[in-house]
Scaffold this motif. Sequence first.
Motif, PDB file in Angstrom:
ATOM      1  N   VAL A 483      46.810  15.124  27.546  1.00 32.75           N
ATOM      2  CA  VAL A 483      45.623  15.874  27.948  1.00 32.75           C
ATOM      3  C   VAL A 483      45.930  16.754  29.156  1.00 32.75           C
ATOM      4  N   ALA A 484      46.683  16.177  30.107  1.00 36.96           N
ATOM      5  CA  ALA A 484      46.996  16.923  31.327  1.00 36.96           C
ATOM      6  C   ALA A 484      47.865  18.135  31.028  1.00 36.96           C
ATOM      7  N   THR A 485      48.914  17.966  30.232  1.00 35.08           N
ATOM      8  CA  THR A 485      49.781  19.094  29.913  1.00 35.08           C
ATOM      9  C   THR A 485      49.058  20.118  29.064  1.00 35.08           C
ATOM     10  N   SER A 486      48.155  19.655  28.208  1.00 33.42           N
ATOM     11  CA  SER A 486      47.374  20.595  27.400  1.00 33.42           C
ATOM     12  C   SER A 486      46.469  21.442  28.277  1.00 33.42           C
ATOM     13  N   ALA A 487      45.948  20.835  29.349  1.00 33.65           N
ATOM     14  CA  ALA A 487      45.047  21.563  30.253  1.00 33.65           C
ATOM     15  C   ALA A 487      45.758  22.681  30.984  1.00 33.65           C
ATOM     16  N   THR A 488      47.089  22.570  31.135  1.00 31.27           N
ATOM     17  CA  THR A 488      47.820  23.621  31.844  1.00 31.27           C
ATOM     18  C   THR A 488      48.129  24.804  30.950  1.00 31.27           C
ATOM     19  N   GLU A 489      47.963  24.668  29.647  1.00 33.35           N
ATOM     20  CA  GLU A 489      48.364  25.727  28.722  1.00 33.35           C
ATOM     21  C   GLU A 489      47.379  26.898  28.787  1.00 33.35           C
ATOM     22  N   ALA A 490      47.906  28.097  28.939  1.00 34.44           N
ATOM     23  CA  ALA A 490      47.099  29.319  28.955  1.00 34.44           C
ATOM     24  C   ALA A 490      47.958  30.458  28.451  1.00 34.44           C
ATOM     25  N   ALA A 491      47.342  31.401  27.782  1.00 40.53           N
ATOM     26  CA  ALA A 491      48.069  32.556  27.263  1.00 40.53           C
ATOM     27  C   ALA A 491      48.161  33.632  28.333  1.00 40.53           C
ATOM     28  N   GLU A 492      49.135  34.523  28.172  1.00 40.47           N
ATOM     29  CA  GLU A 492      49.260  35.677  29.069  1.00 40.47           C
ATOM     30  C   GLU A 492      48.262  36.744  28.628  1.00 40.47           C
ATOM     31  N   THR A 493      47.123  36.764  29.296  1.00 41.89           N
ATOM     32  CA  THR A 493      46.073  37.718  28.929  1.00 41.89           C
ATOM     33  C   THR A 493      45.820  38.739  30.030  1.00 41.89           C
ATOM     34  N   ARG A 494      46.639  38.721  31.062  1.00 38.06           N
ATOM     35  CA  ARG A 494      46.453  39.689  32.151  1.00 38.06           C
ATOM     36  C   ARG A 494      46.844  41.085  31.678  1.00 38.06           C
ATOM     37  N   ASN A 495      46.096  42.076  32.110  1.00 37.43           N
ATOM     38  CA  ASN A 495      46.462  43.476  31.850  1.00 37.43           C
ATOM     39  C   ASN A 495      45.757  44.371  32.875  1.00 37.43           C
ATOM     40  N   TRP A 496      46.204  45.611  32.924  1.00 36.27           N
ATOM     41  CA  TRP A 496      45.668  46.604  33.868  1.00 36.27           C
ATOM     42  C   TRP A 496      44.325  47.079  33.309  1.00 36.27           C
ATOM     43  N   GLN A 497      43.238  46.498  33.809  1.00 31.31           N
ATOM     44  CA  GLN A 497      41.933  46.666  33.177  1.00 31.31           C
ATOM     45  C   GLN A 497      41.236  47.966  33.519  1.00 31.31           C
ATOM     46  N   THR A 498      41.659  48.653  34.578  1.00 31.17           N
ATOM     47  CA  THR A 498      40.976  49.895  34.944  1.00 31.17           C
ATOM     48  C   THR A 498      41.578  51.122  34.258  1.00 31.17           C
ATOM     49  N   LEU A 499      42.549  50.916  33.380  1.00 30.88           N
ATOM     50  CA  LEU A 499      43.029  52.045  32.582  1.00 30.88           C
ATOM     51  C   LEU A 499      41.940  52.479  31.605  1.00 30.88           C
ATOM     52  N   PRO A 500      41.879  53.769  31.277  1.00 28.32           N
ATOM     53  CA  PRO A 500      40.874  54.226  30.314  1.00 28.32           C
ATOM     54  C   PRO A 500      41.267  53.853  28.886  1.00 28.32           C
ATOM     55  N   ALA A 501      40.271  53.765  28.029  1.00 28.59           N
ATOM     56  CA  ALA A 501      40.545  53.529  26.607  1.00 28.59           C
ATOM     57  C   ALA A 501      41.039  54.803  25.936  1.00 28.59           C
ATOM     58  N   TYR A 502      40.433  55.948  26.308  1.00 34.38           N
ATOM     59  CA  TYR A 502      40.784  57.230  25.692  1.00 34.38           C
ATOM     60  C   TYR A 502      40.840  58.314  26.763  1.00 34.38           C
ATOM     61  N   ILE A 503      41.637  59.335  26.499  1.00 33.29           N
ATOM     62  CA  ILE A 503      41.786  60.450  27.436  1.00 33.29           C
ATOM     63  C   ILE A 503      41.501  61.755  26.700  1.00 33.29           C
TER      64      ILE A 503
END
Length: 542
Positions: A483-503
């Motif tokens: 349970v403890a090791t499972s709780a540490t699991e997380a995906a890499e979901t960080r990204n540069w969020q202030t970039l525009p979707a379209y230009i």
Amino acid sequence: MLIAMKGVMLMLAVMLLHGCASYKQQTEPARQALLVQDWAQAEQALVRDLDGQRREKILLNLELGMLRHLAGDYQASHALFEQAKADAELAQTTSLTEELRVLMTSPRQRMYRPQTFERLFIEYIQTLNFLALSEAAATSDEQRQALIDARVMARQMEVQLNDLAAQVLDFQAAAEQRETPFYRLLAILRLLNGDLFDRSDYVLRDNAWLRYVTGMVYEQRGEWSPARVAYQQAAQLYEQGYSAQMGLNEQAAQQAWFDTLRMMKRLGQSDWPSLAEQKLSTKQQALLQAWQTDWVELVQVVHQGWIPQRGEMNAMLIVNHRTQNMEVYPIILAAGDEGLAQSIWFYLMYTDKGLARLALNIYQDGLRGIVRGAIGSKTLFLGPIWPQVQAVGLDRAAQTPLRVTIPYYDLLAWPQPVQPNLMLNEQALSAVMMDAPAVQAVYAQLLAANEDFYAALARAMIKRLGVQAVTQDNVWLRLIGDVATSATEAAETRNWQTLPAYIHLHRQWAEPGQVSWVDKQGQQQQRNLAPGERVWLPVTRQ
């Protein structure tokens, strides 16, 4: 025994606290401020919620650099981006301690390193910063220096693009490769295996829009020949495959060709009329024919929407000793569209599909194999390496279900572009969509999907083996450790969020004299423009 139990319970508490919130949840307050364009509130939220000392130091400076750009604090924006680039350079050296920490926890524990497409946009925003400073300059010397700085940034952007292009096949070579007998055979085999797309189609090979921006900088400085070269590079990239890859229409390529031909006309090259007939619409040909070097121009870049956030979803894996397979099933706990989006992503990226997979599932597992494929699972065939699997204990590690976490994009909530307009001399003029960073983001995740998946499997296996080695035959301690090791699991979901979707881009020309337009605050502006003068309007957010 009691001491051991207390130690495990303490570890469990720490791990659960560490893994309680996803990155998307962590930055939700900043996201809400972005949606209402409250740059100051967004900055406060990011400074409060991100680790500005280590893990998110680079990412935080990228976000703050963009926010200062949007707020018009261009010098501060430039300094923040310079710091982010310097830190990213240092972060290329991999720390053994950091990698061990990632192995035992999650990739969220690693210092964030910008993705390739994000790295390219740093110099792009810095270039826009200096173009804006040149427009706001109080003296000709200040304007000249700002344009010199813009050229430096544009040149750095070109170096980055050239490095990228040297690492992959260009669009033309990739198109020629698809026509070879070997590639066609591979395409047939992919269909039999159920692969829905060829991942090589989504490789970032260059960036036509950034090439085009370098052309605008050269033109602003009166460097007509380099501007012509940059515009033509952009036009050819759009035509050869960039427009198709980014979901752009033919207007982007036509805009780049129009400006290429303008430079040719300015340089006195005699072949521009015949090339115009090949590349431009009738309306554009007429405008180019009328265009004179003393005409004035308004330039406006429109950044629309925000780049999508990466989410994380769970999957369960188990080793089937009878068939000597590792079976992976999605765990869909979210309701409604979110759950559906997770199911769609897992199906597209991972699920066994195709006749070859179906036949093998049936051969190995009979009717259960049909059911397993129908409910959307992924099977890793371990038979050929089963002795090695047993030697390292992987068969024991996943004998009971093991959870892994992988990143995904919600394709159902995909941002849609909207056509912005510019009012020039009380006439509404449409813009051209020139790039789609949102598309580049999902392509980057698509290409990294398998690597992310296998890395998550490896982390889960190593954690489970570690727990088994420490707890041995104590069932309760093993349960707590899992349970403890499972709780540490997380995906890499960080990204540069202030970039525009379209230009989008507006470029409009008029004869010298009084020109009026509506600024980003909706206010009417008027200026008497001298022959050849160009007005760089501040980047507009929509």
